[in-house]
Design an enzyme around this catalytic site. Structure first.
Site, PDB file in Angstrom:
ATOM      1  N   ASP A  53     -77.002   5.868 -91.214  1.00 55.88           N
ATOM      2  CA  ASP A  53     -75.810   6.261 -91.599  1.00 55.88           C
ATOM      3  C   ASP A  53     -75.350   4.898 -92.466  1.00 55.88           C
ATOM      4  OD1 ASP A  53     -75.531   7.931 -89.808  1.00 55.88           O
ATOM      5  OD2 ASP A  53     -73.735   7.339 -88.814  1.00 55.88           O
ATOM      6  N   HIS A 199     -78.986   2.473 -88.850  1.00 58.11           N
ATOM      7  CA  HIS A 199     -77.912   2.134 -90.282  1.00 58.11           C
ATOM      8  C   HIS A 199     -78.891   1.502 -91.211  1.00 58.11           C
ATOM      9  CE1 HIS A 199     -74.976   2.416 -87.019  1.00 58.11           C
ATOM     10  NE2 HIS A 199     -74.284   2.931 -87.836  1.00 58.11           N
TER      11      HIS A 199
END
Length: 242
Positions: A53, A199
């Protein structure tokens, strides 16, 4: 029975609030695991979906591209629309390397107040940016912070995106995260058929938090191989339809 106008107004507000915030309960893994395996990212039992993400980011995303290429692994990257438009070459590089790109919203904000029309507009805008810049049709949506609301769920459906969260995460956004903690957090809940959340950028995390994730990645991939699990993007995961 005659209802007082004030009672009707309070009831309408309560219903609107429930519609807005009710789906946020799916942020809790036990809730979505039971109520919606597809939202939990459950797929083929011999496969693990690897997802990232908050990108793309020129300071960090290229490092993940390099490590994934070294290990011959592809993943799904949930892109923030405004970041993609600032760094279009990175979006195209992800696709050129064989990775799947998906929608993480236009901005990375928390849904404090109901804004269904804005949700529809911004999710569609982000999806259009992925199509225009990356040249591929996105299939997936994950809301910022994993907080799903009635407006965001409706916006994803109207944009013809499937919403998916995760079943295992690295908790890699804090200032105390390191490679060991990220690895331990992922492996704690990792099973065949799971979806892993990591991430590849730190714009909404502690500064340089992505370095812990990058350092942990080879060990995580090695453990998946040891367990006989294939690792790849969501498009190869056969997510259950819940």
């Amino acid at each position: 029975m005659v209802r007082h106008p004030g009672t009707v107004g309070v009831g309408a507000l309560a219903a609107a609030a429930a519609w807005h915030i009710g789906p946020a309960a799916t942020w809790l893994p036990p809730v979505r695991k039971i109520l919606s395996p597809s939202l939990d990212g459950r797929g083929s039992p011999d496969h693990v979906a690897l997802t990232f993400d908050d990108g793309p980011d020129p300071d960090s995303t290229p490092h993940f591209l390099r490590v994934l290429a070294e290990h011959r692994v592809r993943a799904t990257f949930f892109l923030v629309g405004e970041s993609l438009t600032r760094h279009p070459d990175l979006g195209r590089a992800l696709v050129a390397a064989g990775h799947e790109v998906a929608v993480h919203g236009w901005h990375h904000d928390r849904p404090w107040y109901p804004a269904p029309l804005r949700d529809v507009r911004e999710v569609r805008r982000a999806a259009d940016a992925v199509r225009r810049i990356c040249g591929t049709d996105p299939q997936w949506y994950r809301p910022p912070y994993g907080i799903l609301t009635g407006g965001r769920l409706t916006a994803a459906r109207r944009a013809r995106l499937r919403t998916v969260l995760w079943s295992s995460w690295g908790q890699d956004w804090t200032e105390h995260a390191d490679a060991r903690s990220v690895t331990a957090s992922v492996l704690r809940d990792l099973t065949g058929g799971g979806t892993v959340l990591l991430h590849d950028a730190d714009r909404w995390s502690a500064p340089h938090a992505w370095r812990a994730t990058l350092e942990a990645l080879p060990a995580l991939l090695a453990e998946c191989r040891r367990l006989g699990l294939r690792v790849g993007p969501l498009c190869e995961h056969d997510v259950e339809r819940g």
